[in-house]
Motif scaffolding. Structure first.
Motif, mmCIF file in Angstrom:
data_model
loop_
_atom_site.group_PDB
_atom_site.id
_atom_site.type_symbol
_atom_site.label_atom_id
_atom_site.label_comp_id
_atom_site.label_asym_id
_atom_site.label_seq_id
_atom_site.Cartn_x
_atom_site.Cartn_y
_atom_site.Cartn_z
ATOM 1 N N SER B 9 0.825 -1.204 0.000
ATOM 2 C CA SER B 9 0.000 0.000 0.000
ATOM 3 C C SER B 9 0.862 1.258 0.000
ATOM 4 O O SER B 9 1.921 1.284 0.608
ATOM 5 C CB SER B 9 -0.889 -0.019 1.241
ATOM 6 O OG SER B 9 -1.288 1.290 1.563
ATOM 7 N N HIS B 11 0.094 3.842 1.491
ATOM 8 C CA HIS B 11 -0.120 4.522 2.766
ATOM 9 C C HIS B 11 0.772 3.939 3.848
ATOM 10 O O HIS B 11 0.921 2.724 3.927
ATOM 11 C CB HIS B 11 -1.586 4.396 3.201
ATOM 12 C CG HIS B 11 -2.527 4.965 2.190
ATOM 13 N ND1 HIS B 11 -2.614 6.308 1.946
ATOM 14 C CD2 HIS B 11 -3.371 4.362 1.340
ATOM 15 C CE1 HIS B 11 -3.501 6.512 0.991
ATOM 16 N NE2 HIS B 11 -3.977 5.349 0.590
ATOM 17 N N PRO B 12 1.338 4.785 4.697
ATOM 18 C CA PRO B 12 2.158 4.278 5.804
ATOM 19 C C PRO B 12 1.349 3.347 6.696
ATOM 20 O O PRO B 12 0.117 3.466 6.767
ATOM 21 C CB PRO B 12 2.556 5.536 6.572
ATOM 22 C CG PRO B 12 2.348 6.665 5.643
ATOM 23 C CD PRO B 12 1.283 6.247 4.681
ATOM 24 N N ILE B 13 2.074 2.468 7.393
ATOM 25 C CA ILE B 13 1.429 1.468 8.242
ATOM 26 C C ILE B 13 0.505 2.129 9.267
ATOM 27 O O ILE B 13 -0.618 1.684 9.475
ATOM 28 C CB ILE B 13 2.496 0.622 8.980
ATOM 29 C CG1 ILE B 13 3.412 -0.083 7.978
ATOM 30 C CG2 ILE B 13 1.844 -0.359 9.919
ATOM 31 C CD1 ILE B 13 2.802 -1.247 7.256
ATOM 32 N N TYR B 14 0.953 3.206 9.895
ATOM 33 C CA TYR B 14 0.127 3.797 10.956
ATOM 34 C C TYR B 14 -1.185 4.326 10.380
ATOM 35 O O TYR B 14 -2.241 4.204 10.987
ATOM 36 C CB TYR B 14 0.905 4.890 11.706
ATOM 37 C CG TYR B 14 0.758 6.284 11.158
ATOM 38 C CD1 TYR B 14 -0.207 7.143 11.676
ATOM 39 C CD2 TYR B 14 1.561 6.728 10.108
ATOM 40 C CE1 TYR B 14 -0.347 8.425 11.163
ATOM 41 C CE2 TYR B 14 1.425 7.992 9.600
ATOM 42 C CZ TYR B 14 0.471 8.842 10.120
ATOM 43 O OH TYR B 14 0.320 10.095 9.611
ATOM 44 N N GLN B 16 -2.724 3.070 7.816
ATOM 45 C CA GLN B 16 -3.571 1.900 7.539
ATOM 46 C C GLN B 16 -4.311 1.471 8.803
ATOM 47 O O GLN B 16 -5.499 1.142 8.749
ATOM 48 C CB GLN B 16 -2.729 0.744 7.013
ATOM 49 C CG GLN B 16 -2.082 1.030 5.660
ATOM 50 C CD GLN B 16 -1.291 -0.173 5.142
ATOM 51 O OE1 GLN B 16 -1.697 -1.313 5.305
ATOM 52 N NE2 GLN B 16 -0.154 0.092 4.513
#
Lengths: 225, 126, 290
Positions: B9, B11-14, B16
């Motif tokens: 993705s 988007h950064p993990i946080y 998500q």
């Protein structure tokens, strides 16, 4: 802490220590075979030989740890390096003491030597000198350079000895008479303390031994493992 | 609670984590007062950094979606309807903006876009 | 913010063939710090400095604010260390080796050790000489984890271990630090070991610390840019790190993702950089203008 270190070495170097423990009994077999006038000289010589082997026991333990790669384990224990040096010195002393006790007791029991002979043997400071020359003096070399250090230290000792012999034989008369003779006297008196004050023959090796102990601590504290 | 993280993705993990927990709270899948795992526990379960999970929880807390009660844990907050509505409007706006950008790239005229939206709304309400 | 458990301040080590330059590191409680770098970059030296195996030429290493050189022996009781390729006396059984070591630690947990040995598939009656490198590492790990050390220092704990156990180990380690008083520092050259649970990443290159940052921030900072060679104007290429060009295009790390997105307007591919991208491309050094 020293106790834990000793117990650790007893476990880790069981094989070496068992071999060392057999030593007095091997030597005793030799002692028993010699009869008559030479018996006492033989007993003394073999005792010295045994002590010589045990004086380098601490070095062989340290070199074994180096070779097996367990030195890292030893030096990362929650123990100051000074304690490790103390352990090695203690091992040398304890081994010599244990050997002497077993060996002399057996000698007395087996051969019933005259009282005078036993006293002479027990009161000599020769073992202390042996420990000084073969354990304490090479220790900093071993801690710093390992096996090569031991060889170097002993080589240096041999060179010194030959120099001494050379000076005695061919040196200027002045040298011969003064300090070489004095040194010669020390060594002789060390083995036969009846001729010189006990304080000197026992005190000097102890003092020198302490010095080498200090140098050993200083060295190990600066060694990179 | 259900969280699926993707390394692919953009988007950064946080983010998500925040968006997935947010949508579960908004949809009612996570109910008010429900306990969430601790920051450390979540990091361990998801095998991600505690700093990432802390950041996600901080963000959710800022949005008023969760509450951390000292010593007790983290819980789904009583929803602040006004705030949630604002968030939702902002979300719709963002999505529309994306659609507008896509439309421009596709060369759609504004009228075409209007028409498309009207059509979609009719279909939704039909 | 939890208290700083471990701090390196300007730690330097000079050998004729290798230098570790003034190194600063911070490890707060509750975090896992991954130390990355190629072989020979100085990872082992750094950990040995921490354990007092190697004496620094300059700087201080602090454990909870106390100088490790002064209180070393006592403080080492609260630190557990697994060396790179641990070695044991080969003819001894694991039980005896454990016995020799456990005596030094009042917090030794025998039941826990037995559990770890069973989990790792090791038999206490085995002799150390029969163990493979991976098994020796597991045994060393069992010794390190069987007490509640505040700091776990692991030097390449995943070498010789299969991927399944590597992953399990990381999960076990993160379970270890469920409270903020403990921290873990481990070195590895395998990025996938760190990709996961690691909080902070320190990267050594030729004895120099290239960066020490939270993984989260690191991956927020860096984007992977890919595009045609026509985009490589001298001005922009200078801001790239680890630029790699092929006849078909270029690949590089860049810091200002938003700026580039506006500048290139869809002509370049911008991706979230993985740790692997960051470490590999950073390892190449600063880009030269194409």
């Amino acid at each position: 802490m020293l106790r834990s270190l000793l117990l650790r070495d007893l476990a880790l170097h069981r094989r070496v220590l068992i071999t060392a423990a057999i030593l007095p009994f091997l030597l005793l077999i030799l002692v028993v075979t010699v009869q008559g006038q030479e018996a006492k000289d033989m007993a003394t010589a073999l005792w010295i030989l045994g002590l010589l082997v045990l004086a380098v026991l601490p070095h062989s333990l340290h070199l074994r740890e180096d070779r097996l790669g367990t030195l890292i384990g030893l030096l990362t224990l929650p123990v100051a390096r000074r304690e490790v040096v103390r352990l090695r010195f203690l091992e040398g002393f304890l081994a010599s003491l244990a050997f002497t006790t077993v060996y002399l007791t057996a000698w007395i029991v087996l051969r019933h030597p005259p009282r005078q002979e036993v006293l002479e043997l027990v009161s000599t400071s020769a073992p202390l000198w042996l420990l000084l020359v073969f354990m304490a003096y090479p220790m900093p070399f071993v801690l710093r350079w390992g096996g090569k250090g031991l060889l170097g230290a002993l080589g240096l000792l041999m060179a010194g000895f030959f120099l001494y012999v050379f000076l005695v034989m061919f040196g200027p008369r002045v040298l011969h008479v003064t300090w070489v003779a004095a040194f010669d006297g020390w060594l002789r008196h060390a083995a036969f303390p009846t001729y010189l004050s006990l304080g000197f023959t026992w005190g000097l090796p102890l003092l020198l031994g302490l010095t080498f102990y200090g140098v050993s601590c200083w060295t190990l504290e600066r060694v990179d493992a | 609670m259900k969280i699926l993280l993707s390394n692919a993705s953009p988007h950064p993990i946080y983010e998500q984590i925040v968006s997935q927990v947010r949508s579960q709270i908004l949809s009612g899948a996570l109910k008010e007062g429900e306990a969430l795992p601790s920051i450390r526990k979540l990091a361990q379960i998801l095998q991600i950094s505690v700093i990432t999970t802390k950041r996600a929880y901080d963000e959710l807390e800022r949005e008023g979606l969760i509450d951390t009660v000292g010593g007790k844990g983290t819980f789904v907050a009583s929803p602040n309807m006004e705030f949630l509505r604002e968030k939702r409007v902002a979300l719709v706006e963002a999505k529309l903006r994306e659609a507008v950008a896509e439309a421009e790239m596709a060369g759609l005229a504004p009228e075409d876009l209007h028409q498309m939206l009207t059509l979609l709304l009719e279909l939704e309400h039909a | 913010m939890p208290e700083t458990l471990l701090a390196f301040r300007g730690v330097t080590k000079r050998w004729p063939a290798f230098q570790l330059e003034a190194t600063d590191l911070d490890l707060p409680g509750g975090l896992i710090l991954g130390l990355m770098g190629a072989n020979g970059a100085g990872k082992t030296t750094l950990l040995k400095l921490l354990m007092g195996l190697v004496q620094p030429d300059g700087g201080v290493i602090q454990f909870k604010g106390m100088d490790l050189r002064e209180g070393g022996a006592e403080l080492r009781r609260r630190i557990a260390y697994v060396p790179d390729e641990p070695r044991f006396v080969p003819e001894l059984r694991l039980r005896a080796l454990k016995e020799a070591q456990a005596r030094f630690y009042p917090d030794w947990d025998e039941a826990r050790w037995k559990g770890l040995m069973a989990d790792f598939g090791l038999d206490p009656a085995q002799k150390a000489g029969q163990l493979s490198l991976g098994m020796r590492t597991k045994f060393a790990l069992s010794l390190a984890l069987a007490r509640s050390a505040e700091l776990l220092v692991l030097d390449e704990p995943t070498t010789g271990l299969d991927p399944v156990f590597r992953r399990e180990l990381l999960q076990r380690l993160s379970a270890e630090i469920q409270d903020e008083r403990r921290a873990i520092l481990f070195s590895t050259h395998i990025t996938s070991d760190l990709e996961q649970r690691v909080d902070r990443v320190a990267f050594l290159r030729d004895g120099r610390l290239a960066f020490c940052q939270d993984q989260d921030a690191l991956r927020d900072t860096w984007v992977l840019v890919k595009g045609g060679l026509d985009l490589l104007e001298p001005g922009i290429a200078g801001t790239f790190r680890g630029l790699r060009t092929t006849p078909f295009g270029f690949e590089a790390l860049a810091e200002d993702g938003e700026g580039l997105r506006r500048r290139f307007e869809g002509r370049a591919l911008l991706e979230r950089a993985s740790l692997e991208d960051i470490v590999v491309l950073m390892g190449k050094g600063t880009a030269h203008a194409a």
